[in-house]
Structure formats: C-alpha cells, structure tokens
Design a protein around this motif. Sequence first.
Motif, PDB file in Angstrom:
ATOM      1  N   VAL A 143       2.098 -11.394  14.258  1.00  0.00           N
ATOM      2  CA  VAL A 143       1.812 -10.636  13.050  1.00  0.00           C
ATOM      3  C   VAL A 143       2.974 -10.843  12.084  1.00  0.00           C
ATOM      4  O   VAL A 143       4.138 -10.631  12.446  1.00  0.00           O
ATOM      5  CB  VAL A 143       1.616  -9.141  13.375  1.00  0.00           C
ATOM      6  CG1 VAL A 143       1.194  -8.385  12.133  1.00  0.00           C
ATOM      7  CG2 VAL A 143       0.579  -8.978  14.477  1.00  0.00           C
ATOM      8  N   VAL A 155       0.090  -7.982   5.254  1.00  0.00           N
ATOM      9  CA  VAL A 155       0.105  -8.209   6.702  1.00  0.00           C
ATOM     10  C   VAL A 155      -0.873  -9.321   7.045  1.00  0.00           C
ATOM     11  O   VAL A 155      -2.032  -9.273   6.659  1.00  0.00           O
ATOM     12  CB  VAL A 155      -0.286  -6.917   7.459  1.00  0.00           C
ATOM     13  CG1 VAL A 155      -0.396  -7.179   8.958  1.00  0.00           C
ATOM     14  CG2 VAL A 155       0.719  -5.809   7.189  1.00  0.00           C
ATOM     15  N   GLU A 186       6.222 -10.049  14.188  1.00  0.00           N
ATOM     16  CA  GLU A 186       6.184  -9.213  15.387  1.00  0.00           C
ATOM     17  C   GLU A 186       5.054  -9.581  16.320  1.00  0.00           C
ATOM     18  O   GLU A 186       4.106 -10.271  15.972  1.00  0.00           O
ATOM     19  CB  GLU A 186       6.166  -7.730  15.025  1.00  0.00           C
ATOM     20  CG  GLU A 186       4.896  -7.242  14.388  1.00  0.00           C
ATOM     21  CD  GLU A 186       4.939  -5.759  14.046  1.00  0.00           C
ATOM     22  OE1 GLU A 186       6.021  -5.223  13.755  1.00  0.00           O
ATOM     23  OE2 GLU A 186       3.875  -5.132  14.060  1.00  0.00           O
ATOM     24  N   GLU A 193      -6.491   1.607  17.330  1.00  0.00           N
ATOM     25  CA  GLU A 193      -5.606   2.244  16.351  1.00  0.00           C
ATOM     26  C   GLU A 193      -6.018   3.676  16.082  1.00  0.00           C
ATOM     27  O   GLU A 193      -7.200   4.001  16.104  1.00  0.00           O
ATOM     28  CB  GLU A 193      -5.659   1.468  15.029  1.00  0.00           C
ATOM     29  CG  GLU A 193      -4.857   0.198  15.059  1.00  0.00           C
ATOM     30  CD  GLU A 193      -4.934  -0.531  13.734  1.00  0.00           C
ATOM     31  OE1 GLU A 193      -4.593   0.072  12.701  1.00  0.00           O
ATOM     32  OE2 GLU A 193      -5.347  -1.692  13.738  1.00  0.00           O
TER      33      GLU A 193
HETATM   34  P1  AMP Z   1       0.194  -2.333   8.415  1.00  0.00           P
HETATM   35  O1  AMP Z   1       0.184  -2.538   6.929  1.00  0.00           O
HETATM   36  O2  AMP Z   1       1.509  -2.519   9.074  1.00  0.00           O
HETATM   37  O3  AMP Z   1      -0.520  -1.073   8.825  1.00  0.00           O
HETATM   38  O4  AMP Z   1      -0.795  -3.443   9.014  1.00  0.00           O
HETATM   39  C1  AMP Z   1      -2.137  -3.510   8.602  1.00  0.00           C
HETATM   40  C2  AMP Z   1      -3.028  -3.695   9.802  1.00  0.00           C
HETATM   41  O5  AMP Z   1      -2.654  -4.862  10.531  1.00  0.00           O
HETATM   42  C3  AMP Z   1      -2.913  -2.572  10.810  1.00  0.00           C
HETATM   43  O6  AMP Z   1      -3.725  -1.471  10.485  1.00  0.00           O
HETATM   44  C4  AMP Z   1      -3.347  -3.262  12.088  1.00  0.00           C
HETATM   45  O7  AMP Z   1      -4.758  -3.328  12.141  1.00  0.00           O
HETATM   46  C5  AMP Z   1      -2.823  -4.640  11.917  1.00  0.00           C
HETATM   47  N1  AMP Z   1      -1.519  -4.793  12.598  1.00  0.00           N
HETATM   48  C6  AMP Z   1      -0.311  -4.610  12.061  1.00  0.00           C
HETATM   49  N2  AMP Z   1       0.659  -4.836  12.965  1.00  0.00           N
HETATM   50  C7  AMP Z   1       0.046  -5.173  14.114  1.00  0.00           C
HETATM   51  C8  AMP Z   1       0.499  -5.533  15.426  1.00  0.00           C
HETATM   52  N3  AMP Z   1       1.798  -5.633  15.722  1.00  0.00           N
HETATM   53  N4  AMP Z   1      -0.438  -5.806  16.374  1.00  0.00           N
HETATM   54  C9  AMP Z   1      -1.758  -5.741  16.081  1.00  0.00           C
HETATM   55  N5  AMP Z   1      -2.241  -5.429  14.859  1.00  0.00           N
HETATM   56  C10 AMP Z   1      -1.363  -5.136  13.893  1.00  0.00           C
END
Ligand code: AMP
Length: 426
Positions: A143, A155, A186, A193
């Motif tokens: 990610v 992301v 990462e 979730e």
């Molecule tokens: P964020 O803006 O960090 O919330 O990331 C947006 C979406 O990406 C999240 O709601 C997750 O669905 C996905 N995501 C982010 N980080 C991860 C991770 N380390 N592993 C799996 N899915 C992730």
Amino acid sequence: MKILIVGNGGREHALAWVCLRGAGVSEVLVAPGNAGTATEAGVRNVPVAATDIAGLLALARAEGVALTIIGPEAPLVAGVVDAFQAAGLKCFGPSQACAQLEGSKAFTKEFLRRHGIPTAAYRSFTRADYDAAWLRAQRAPLVVKASGLAAGKGVVIAATVDEAHATVQEMFSGRFGDAGATVVVEEFLEGEEASFIVMADGRTALPFASSQDHKRIGDGDTGPNTGGMGAYSPAPVVTPAVHARAMREVIEPTLAGLAADGMPYTGFLYAGLMIDAAGAPRVIEYNCRFGDPEAQAVLARLRSDLPALCLAALAGELAGRTIEWDARAALGVVLAAGGYPGDVRLGDEISGLEAAAALPGKVFHAGTALRDGRVVTSGGRVLCAVGLGARVAEAQRAAYALVAPIRFQGAQYRHDIGHRAIARGA
Ligand code: AMP
C-alpha cells in the motif's frame, strides 16, 4: 445559546440537526452550509468559508456563539482550534498539533510505532532518501500513500512491487501535489474494516456507536475509491470483544501517547481499523474529525445532548459520562452526481425531496445549493438518505424507500449498502 457548525457537507447537516435538540440551544449557525441546512428550521447559513479562520472568528464573536464545532479536516489542520482558543472562544476539535494525525501519515505511523499501537509495518520516504532496493525486497501487495492531505485519494494498493515503485515515483513527481512529497509504503492488511469514532477531552475517550462505510463507487465494492457511498451503524464486525480491544489497544494508548508527547487530544477522533479474523484491531488511518457519511448514520441514532457533551469535553469532564443510543440500526445511502468520483456536472435541479421528507428517516444534504428557491446539485456527493430499523436489513429498506422518489440528472447510488452486515444476519 448559539452553536456554530463549520463545513458544508452531509456530516455538517447531521451535526446541525442533532445540535438543534441540545438543551438551551436557541439557534444553530452553519458556515457556509448547504441547501439542507438553509431550509432546516432553527438553522441559519452564514457565507463564511470553512477555511477562513479570521472570518469564522469574527462571526463567532459578532454572534456571541457559545460553542463552535468543526466538521472537516482542512480548518483543523490549518489551526482553527488554536486560533479560537487564543481568542478565548470554545471550539470543539483537535489542536493543529493533534490534527497531524490526519494531516501527515508519516507523523501518524511514527507516533503509532513509538507508542506500540498496532498498525501495518511501514517505511516512509522522501525523494532524497527513497530506498528502491528495500521496496523491491517486500512482498506484494503493498500500500503506497501520499503522506499529506489528498482528499481521500492518495492511497494506492499496488498488486506488484513494480506497480508500487512506479506509484512512489508518480507521487514524488507531484501527482498529489505537496501531499506526495513524503510517501508511506506499508504492508497490506487482511480483514474487515470498521470506523471507530470517539470524542475525547484530552485524557478520556467516550466511544460513539460503531459504523462501517463503503468506499468504492460500485455495487459489490468495485470501482474507484470515493469519499464514501454509504454507511451503517452499528457494525456487527465490532463485537463487544472487538470494541473492548479497540479501546484498550488503540484509543487509550493513543490518547495517553499524545498527552505524554505534550499534545492532549480534544475533539472527535476517528480510527479506521482493520479487524483480522481473530478480532485484533490495527490502525489503517486516523481522521481528526467525524467521518462522512458515518456521521449521518451514527448521529441519526444519538439520543444524548451533543452540545452538552462537547462543552463537557472542552472542560475535561468526559470521565464517567455515557452516550445514549437509539437501539435501532441506521443506514445511509449516498446519492452522488453523475461522473463522481471524477469530474461531475453541477447545477442540476433535484426533485422528490418533499415526497421523501414525508417518509420516516432523514435526507441529509451534502453537495446542494439553493438557486431561485430550488435545490440544485453543487458537489460530488449530493445527498445521504438515512433510514432506521430494528435490524440493518430494515434500516436498508427504509433508506432505499427515501431514495426512490428523489431524482436529478445523472444521479448514481449503490444498491447494496449494508451488504456485509446483512450477510452476517444483522
Ligand atoms: P486511508 O486513506 O489510509 O484510509 O486508505 C484508504 C483505504 O485504503 C482504506 O479505507 C483501506 O480500504 C485501504 N487501505 C489503506 N491502508 C491499507 C492497508 N495497510 N492494508 C489494506 N488496505 C488498506
């Protein structure tokens, strides 16, 4: 007393709507608000932008506002709470220092690691110290995240290390502007979730009802990510055992860590958690404000007096308090403009709102404006129709009954909000 809500989305309409019920509340102002807040009895829109900190201060002073609640992240990251505090005005939200939890993913990852709070393994890089050999030695999927604020779009889940490397390069080259000057890479986490939202007074956290949102545009969780196409509360994945672990392993050490670092957290705190098959929570992200559309579903169930709780939090007096909830489930369906999450058409007239208003539940406005007395679209996410029911399945039926009469050119919405909960029998 007058309350000021800052922002113009569905979350802010929901905040204004619940604040109206607060004991002693005479009027709710919204800066700048939308057509929904403009037409809510007891609510008045004021044309001050959410990021105009000087304008908001002047408004709060001129109107004798007793409590200001900040909806979106941008003014928090810009320091609106610090400015209000310096002026001796009550403003519910985190300080600029605390808002880094949302404003900088690199800050958050370093904070989580230092305090031993569970999250995905990671490294962060700038162009100057990028280690391509390290990245190529990792196992995909990976990610890749722009560290700064990128409106929920920064992301990328890369299926291969080549794609991850190319994404890092694109981010350094300015695909997300300054937000991508630092990049976090990462580990990909498996699980389900959940949104875990609390209000905090610097030391104590009072948890809100659990919720889950739907980030993808299309049915079956397909297509590009969005700001959120719907949400429901409670989220069955957050069992009492998961709830207890999230408080003990994530929220409490986060508040203690921030206080120990000299920046106690006051405000809404949103933890995006990944819950693995064993019920262990890991932090995916922090937001320094209420979620949208989670707020619409969660606040539809709130029975307690929100302004009183915010004032108690500002006084550091949340310990021993509880929040009361409607035992029913709530489910919100977002109606988005054609083209969303890309470029959208604006200015289309919305019909059917009166018919929906006669039904049980509530249609919160987001990207709407009044033009010659008519409600027209003015943003990507236009409305959020929230239904309530004894179970999530019944709340879903009530929400889609609200959606049915509403029409505007190009309207799109998902037909399966709540599918995971309903599959679990909720
Ligand atoms: P964020 O803006 O960090 O919330 O990331 C947006 C979406 O990406 C999240 O709601 C997750 O669905 C996905 N995501 C982010 N980080 C991860 C991770 N380390 N592993 C799996 N899915 C992730």
